[in-house]
Design an enzyme around this catalytic site. Structure first.
Site, PDB file in Angstrom:
ATOM      1  N   ALA A   1       2.216   6.530   6.356  1.00 47.51           N
ATOM      2  CA  ALA A   1       2.795   5.481   5.514  1.00 47.51           C
ATOM      3  C   ALA A   1       4.195   5.869   5.091  1.00 47.51           C
ATOM      4  O   ALA A   1       4.516   7.045   4.924  1.00 47.51           O
ATOM      5  CB  ALA A   1       1.930   5.256   4.281  1.00 47.51           C
TER       6      ALA A   1
ATOM      7  N   ASN B   1      11.583  12.553  -1.372  1.00 47.75           N
ATOM      8  CA  ASN B   1      11.868  11.140  -1.606  1.00 47.75           C
ATOM      9  C   ASN B   1      11.327  10.714  -2.963  1.00 47.75           C
ATOM     10  O   ASN B   1      10.318  11.213  -3.438  1.00 47.75           O
ATOM     11  CB  ASN B   1      11.310  10.256  -0.475  1.00 47.75           C
ATOM     12  CG  ASN B   1       9.904   9.759  -0.743  1.00 47.75           C
ATOM     13  OD1 ASN B   1       9.709   8.782  -1.480  1.00 47.75           O
ATOM     14  ND2 ASN B   1       8.914  10.437  -0.168  1.00 47.75           N
ATOM     15  N   ARG B   2      12.080   9.804  -3.569  1.00 47.34           N
ATOM     16  CA  ARG B   2      11.602   9.159  -4.800  1.00 47.34           C
ATOM     17  C   ARG B   2      11.869   7.653  -4.674  1.00 47.34           C
ATOM     18  O   ARG B   2      12.483   7.033  -5.544  1.00 47.34           O
ATOM     19  CB  ARG B   2      12.267   9.755  -6.048  1.00 47.34           C
ATOM     20  CG  ARG B   2      13.779   9.827  -6.032  1.00 47.34           C
ATOM     21  CD  ARG B   2      14.341  10.149  -7.426  1.00 47.34           C
ATOM     22  NE  ARG B   2      15.771  10.215  -7.444  1.00 47.34           N
ATOM     23  CZ  ARG B   2      16.494  11.332  -7.273  1.00 47.34           C
ATOM     24  NH1 ARG B   2      15.879  12.494  -7.065  1.00 47.34           N
ATOM     25  NH2 ARG B   2      17.819  11.280  -7.309  1.00 47.34           N
TER      26      ARG B   2
ATOM     27  N   PHE C   1       8.066   2.951  -4.209  1.00 42.04           N
ATOM     28  CA  PHE C   1       7.434   1.719  -3.705  1.00 42.04           C
ATOM     29  C   PHE C   1       8.427   0.565  -3.576  1.00 42.04           C
ATOM     30  O   PHE C   1       8.210  -0.520  -4.114  1.00 42.04           O
ATOM     31  CB  PHE C   1       6.263   1.269  -4.599  1.00 42.04           C
ATOM     32  CG  PHE C   1       5.026   2.122  -4.514  1.00 42.04           C
ATOM     33  CD1 PHE C   1       4.870   3.083  -3.532  1.00 42.04           C
ATOM     34  CD2 PHE C   1       3.980   1.922  -5.410  1.00 42.04           C
ATOM     35  CE1 PHE C   1       3.715   3.854  -3.460  1.00 42.04           C
ATOM     36  CE2 PHE C   1       2.818   2.689  -5.343  1.00 42.04           C
ATOM     37  CZ  PHE C   1       2.694   3.664  -4.371  1.00 42.04           C
TER      38      PHE C   1
ATOM     39  N   ASN D   1      -1.416   0.383   3.785  1.00 39.40           N
ATOM     40  CA  ASN D   1      -1.423   1.258   2.618  1.00 39.40           C
ATOM     41  C   ASN D   1      -0.982   0.430   1.416  1.00 39.40           C
ATOM     42  O   ASN D   1       0.084  -0.192   1.442  1.00 39.40           O
ATOM     43  CB  ASN D   1      -0.472   2.437   2.888  1.00 39.40           C
ATOM     44  CG  ASN D   1      -0.375   3.411   1.754  1.00 39.40           C
ATOM     45  OD1 ASN D   1      -0.071   3.037   0.623  1.00 39.40           O
ATOM     46  ND2 ASN D   1      -0.615   4.683   2.046  1.00 39.40           N
TER      47      ASN D   1
ATOM     48  N   SER E   1       1.234   8.520  -4.884  1.00 38.51           N
ATOM     49  CA  SER E   1       2.690   8.584  -4.857  1.00 38.51           C
ATOM     50  C   SER E   1       3.172   9.165  -6.179  1.00 38.51           C
ATOM     51  O   SER E   1       2.738   8.728  -7.251  1.00 38.51           O
ATOM     52  CB  SER E   1       3.294   7.196  -4.675  1.00 38.51           C
ATOM     53  OG  SER E   1       4.668   7.258  -4.998  1.00 38.51           O
TER      54      SER E   1
ATOM     55  N   ASN F   1       6.065   8.783  -7.370  1.00 39.19           N
ATOM     56  CA  ASN F   1       7.291   8.094  -7.775  1.00 39.19           C
ATOM     57  C   ASN F   1       7.082   6.810  -8.561  1.00 39.19           C
ATOM     58  O   ASN F   1       8.022   6.100  -8.857  1.00 39.19           O
ATOM     59  CB  ASN F   1       8.150   7.823  -6.536  1.00 39.19           C
ATOM     60  CG  ASN F   1       8.475   9.121  -5.807  1.00 39.19           C
ATOM     61  OD1 ASN F   1       8.869  10.090  -6.441  1.00 39.19           O
ATOM     62  ND2 ASN F   1       8.275   9.139  -4.501  1.00 39.19           N
ATOM     63  N   THR F   2       5.829   6.478  -8.855  1.00 40.11           N
ATOM     64  CA  THR F   2       5.536   5.388  -9.768  1.00 40.11           C
ATOM     65  C   THR F   2       4.897   6.030 -10.991  1.00 40.11           C
ATOM     66  O   THR F   2       3.806   6.603 -10.875  1.00 40.11           O
ATOM     67  CB  THR F   2       4.585   4.359  -9.115  1.00 40.11           C
ATOM     68  OG1 THR F   2       5.259   3.739  -8.014  1.00 40.11           O
ATOM     69  CG2 THR F   2       4.162   3.283 -10.101  1.00 40.11           C
TER      70      THR F   2
ATOM     71  N   LYS G   1      -6.061   7.795  -0.426  1.00 37.58           N
ATOM     72  CA  LYS G   1      -5.022   8.791  -0.128  1.00 37.58           C
ATOM     73  C   LYS G   1      -4.725   9.592  -1.382  1.00 37.58           C
ATOM     74  O   LYS G   1      -4.307   9.033  -2.400  1.00 37.58           O
ATOM     75  CB  LYS G   1      -3.761   8.104   0.391  1.00 37.58           C
ATOM     76  CG  LYS G   1      -2.676   9.115   0.793  1.00 37.58           C
ATOM     77  CD  LYS G   1      -1.574   8.480   1.607  1.00 37.58           C
ATOM     78  CE  LYS G   1      -0.510   9.493   1.984  1.00 37.58           C
ATOM     79  NZ  LYS G   1       0.576   8.906   2.783  1.00 37.58           N
TER      80      LYS G   1
ATOM     81  N   ASN H   1      -0.652  13.109   0.394  1.00 41.85           N
ATOM     82  CA  ASN H   1       0.686  12.589   0.126  1.00 41.85           C
ATOM     83  C   ASN H   1       1.695  13.742  -0.049  1.00 41.85           C
ATOM     84  O   ASN H   1       1.376  14.893   0.241  1.00 41.85           O
ATOM     85  CB  ASN H   1       0.629  11.706  -1.124  1.00 41.85           C
ATOM     86  CG  ASN H   1       1.519  10.496  -1.018  1.00 41.85           C
ATOM     87  OD1 ASN H   1       2.699  10.635  -0.661  1.00 41.85           O
ATOM     88  ND2 ASN H   1       1.004   9.327  -1.302  1.00 41.85           N
TER      89      ASN H   1
ATOM     90  N   TYR I   1       5.203  12.130   9.566  1.00 36.63           N
ATOM     91  CA  TYR I   1       6.430  11.384   9.315  1.00 36.63           C
ATOM     92  C   TYR I   1       7.614  12.356   9.393  1.00 36.63           C
ATOM     93  O   TYR I   1       8.436  12.287  10.318  1.00 36.63           O
ATOM     94  CB  TYR I   1       6.348  10.674   7.964  1.00 36.63           C
ATOM     95  CG  TYR I   1       7.545   9.801   7.601  1.00 36.63           C
ATOM     96  CD1 TYR I   1       8.732   9.844   8.319  1.00 36.63           C
ATOM     97  CD2 TYR I   1       7.491   8.918   6.533  1.00 36.63           C
ATOM     98  CE1 TYR I   1       9.810   9.048   7.986  1.00 36.63           C
ATOM     99  CE2 TYR I   1       8.574   8.115   6.193  1.00 36.63           C
ATOM    100  CZ  TYR I   1       9.725   8.197   6.915  1.00 36.63           C
ATOM    101  OH  TYR I   1      10.790   7.403   6.579  1.00 36.63           O
TER     102      TYR I   1
HETATM  103  C1  LIG Z   1      10.692   8.861   3.094  1.00 36.69           C
HETATM  104  C2  LIG Z   1       9.214   8.898   2.865  1.00 36.69           C
HETATM  105  C3  LIG Z   1       8.572   7.769   2.347  1.00 36.69           C
HETATM  106  C4  LIG Z   1       7.195   7.774   2.136  1.00 36.69           C
HETATM  107  N1  LIG Z   1       6.595   6.646   1.643  1.00 36.69           N
HETATM  108  C5  LIG Z   1       5.242   6.638   1.481  1.00 36.69           C
HETATM  109  C6  LIG Z   1       4.582   5.474   1.032  1.00 36.69           C
HETATM  110  O1  LIG Z   1       5.175   4.419   0.826  1.00 36.69           O
HETATM  111  N2  LIG Z   1       3.245   5.534   0.833  1.00 36.69           N
HETATM  112  C7  LIG Z   1       2.513   6.672   1.084  1.00 36.69           C
HETATM  113  O2  LIG Z   1       1.292   6.672   0.907  1.00 36.69           O
HETATM  114  N3  LIG Z   1       3.122   7.784   1.549  1.00 36.69           N
HETATM  115  C8  LIG Z   1       4.450   7.794   1.747  1.00 36.69           C
HETATM  116  N4  LIG Z   1       5.057   8.923   2.221  1.00 36.69           N
HETATM  117  C9  LIG Z   1       4.234  10.131   2.465  1.00 36.69           C
HETATM  118  C10 LIG Z   1       3.809  10.251   3.925  1.00 36.69           C
HETATM  119  O3  LIG Z   1       2.981   9.167   4.306  1.00 36.69           O
HETATM  120  C11 LIG Z   1       3.025  11.566   4.151  1.00 36.69           C
HETATM  121  O4  LIG Z   1       1.816  11.514   3.423  1.00 36.69           O
HETATM  122  C12 LIG Z   1       3.807  12.790   3.718  1.00 36.69           C
HETATM  123  O5  LIG Z   1       5.185  12.632   3.977  1.00 36.69           O
HETATM  124  C13 LIG Z   1       3.334  14.065   4.435  1.00 36.69           C
HETATM  125  O6  LIG Z   1       3.532  13.991   5.817  1.00 36.69           O
HETATM  126  P1  LIG Z   1       4.818  14.623   6.557  1.00 36.69           P
HETATM  127  O7  LIG Z   1       5.004  16.011   6.028  1.00 36.69           O
HETATM  128  O8  LIG Z   1       4.465  14.592   8.018  1.00 36.69           O
HETATM  129  O9  LIG Z   1       5.965  13.743   6.235  1.00 36.69           O
HETATM  130  C14 LIG Z   1       6.435   8.940   2.444  1.00 36.69           C
HETATM  131  C15 LIG Z   1       7.083  10.057   2.979  1.00 36.69           C
HETATM  132  C16 LIG Z   1       8.440  10.049   3.189  1.00 36.69           C
HETATM  133  C17 LIG Z   1       9.107  11.274   3.764  1.00 36.69           C
END
Ligand SMILES: Cc1cc2nc3c(=O)[nH]c(=O)nc-3n(C[C@H](O)[C@H](O)[C@H](O)COP(=O)(O)O)c2cc1C
Length: 364
Positions: free
Chosen positions: A61, A110-111, A114, A139, A173, A175-176, A214, A243, A316
């Site tokens: 996500a 990231n912050r 949503f 999600n 998250s 950030n909320t 999650k 997350n 991601y």
């Molecule tokens: C820029 C960015 C935005 C993200 N936005 C969301 C989000 O909207 N919802 C969510 O559940 N996780 C979000 N994530 C978390 C990722 O889904 C993932 O759980 C987390 O980054 C760990 O995986 P990674 O180390 O492969 O990035 C975000 C991550 C990044 C880097």
């Protein structure tokens, strides 16, 4: 085309502000004439939550928050795509800058908070592409100023059940403000009761959509006991672990950027997320499958997540640094392992190292 994204576009994208680079990448995916991915080796197939995945690698996500490019992501070789987080009403998220690349650490902070085009726009896109098939999870999150946050989750499940393969309830998250408090036992129990009730209510028309939770990698073990206990008693279908982290490992080299508020992902998250994954796996006792996410940036990392307890994986940040070749690299590594051990599926590896991972020193 994948070579283009992998080799040529990456240095260019890295010269941009991370959020601009992300927007451009989504745009390129939207308009690039990508060929269909080659069919996956049958040994990579996974069945989980009642769904069939051609391979275990998912787009996490946050990349495709508004469901603009799920089908392009399938053409790049992903076995499933999780779109979102979406909120019921459109909201802008936090002020920019709000995404930071820690190049020396191969991490991201990231912050975003949503930022979402809201349910109506995303619903239209998912409905339009639904006949194309593929596992597309949604999600879901709550609007920042929702008077009743649980009602936001319920509403989104009701609205999206017929156009998505599963729903991921995102209460992790950072950030909320206050969102992670929904992981506390009493609130979580109420949330999951109402979410499962919504799923059952719409099931006759929309089908019984699997519900996943999650979680944050920052839960203490007593909190994790509660979360898994409630998830099991409310009979959800699976969990995503997890997350981003609000913690900052002491050895981060990009010390300035590390001070930015927000959730850390990528390589520095790997050990902590793997530990929490294994801790979750031993508590779930095989009752439902887990999706492992956090810092996967190689075939070895993917296999380690599976061995810690993941039936499926998501990534991601690894794509930001490793490029799209990472997807093929992971498949090649997993197939080489299956070949070496003469195994017919990845199921034999799931959780094989969970006990030993939970016996290690707590990751710093
Ligand atoms: C820029 C960015 C935005 C993200 N936005 C969301 C989000 O909207 N919802 C969510 O559940 N996780 C979000 N994530 C978390 C990722 O889904 C993932 O759980 C987390 O980054 C760990 O995986 P990674 O180390 O492969 O990035 C975000 C991550 C990044 C880097």
């Amino acid at each position: 085309m994948i070579g283009f994204f992998g080799r040529l576009a990456r240095p260019f994208l890295h010269a941009l502000d991370p959020e601009d680079a992300h927007r451009l990448a989504v745009r390129m995916l939207k308009f690039a004439p990508l060929p269909a991915a080659a069919p996956d080796d049958k040994r990579l197939a996974v069945r989980a939550f009642g769904l069939n995945f051609p391979n275990p690698i998912g787009m996490a996500a946050g990349f495709d928050k508004n469901a603009e490019v799920p089908d392009a992501l399938f053409r790049l070789g992903f076995g499933f795509v999780e779109v979102g987080t979406i909120t019921p009403l459109p909201q802008p998220g936090n002020a920019r800058p709000r995404v930071f690349r820690l190049d020396a650490d191969q991490g991201v902070i990231n912050r975003l908070g949503f930022n979402s085009e809201g349910a109506a726009a995303v619903l239209r896109r998912l409905a339009a592409r639904a006949p194309a098939g593929g596992v597309v999870g949604i999600n879901v999150g709550a609007n920042k100023d929702a008077p009743d946050r649980i009602a936001d989750y319920v509403e989104l499940i009701e609205r999206f059940a017929s156009v998505s393969s599963y729903v991921a309830v995102n209460i992790s998250s950072p950030n909320t403000p206050g969102l992670r408090n929904m992981q506390q036992a009493a609130v979580l129990d109420d949330l999951l009761a109402r979410v499962i009730d919504a799923r059952e209510r719409v099931a006759p028309q929309a089908g019984a959509i699997p519900v996943l939770l999650k979680i944050a990698p920052d839960l203490t073990l007593p909190d994790l006991d509660d979360v898994v206990g409630i998830a099991r008693s409310r009979r959800i279908d699976g969990m995503i672990v997890g997350n981003t982290t609000v913690s900052r490992p002491p050895r981060l080299r990009d010390a300035e950027k590390a001070k930015e508020q927000g959730g850390l992902s990528g390589r520095p998250l790997f050990s902590l997320s793997n530990r929490i994954l294994a801790e979750t796996y031993v508590r779930v006792e095989g009752v439902f499958p887990l999706i492992g996410a956090g810092g996967i940036d190689s075939g070895a990392g993917a296999l380690a997540k599976i061995r810690a307890g993941a039936s499926l994986i998501q990534l991601y940040s690894g794509l930001v640094f490793g490029g799209l070749g990472l997807i093929a690299d992971i498949k090649t590594a997993l197939l080489a392992t299956l070949e070496r051990d003469r195994k017919a599926s990845l199921a034999d590896y799931v959780g094989a190292d969970a006990a030993s991972v939970t016996a290690e020193h707590w990751p710093a």
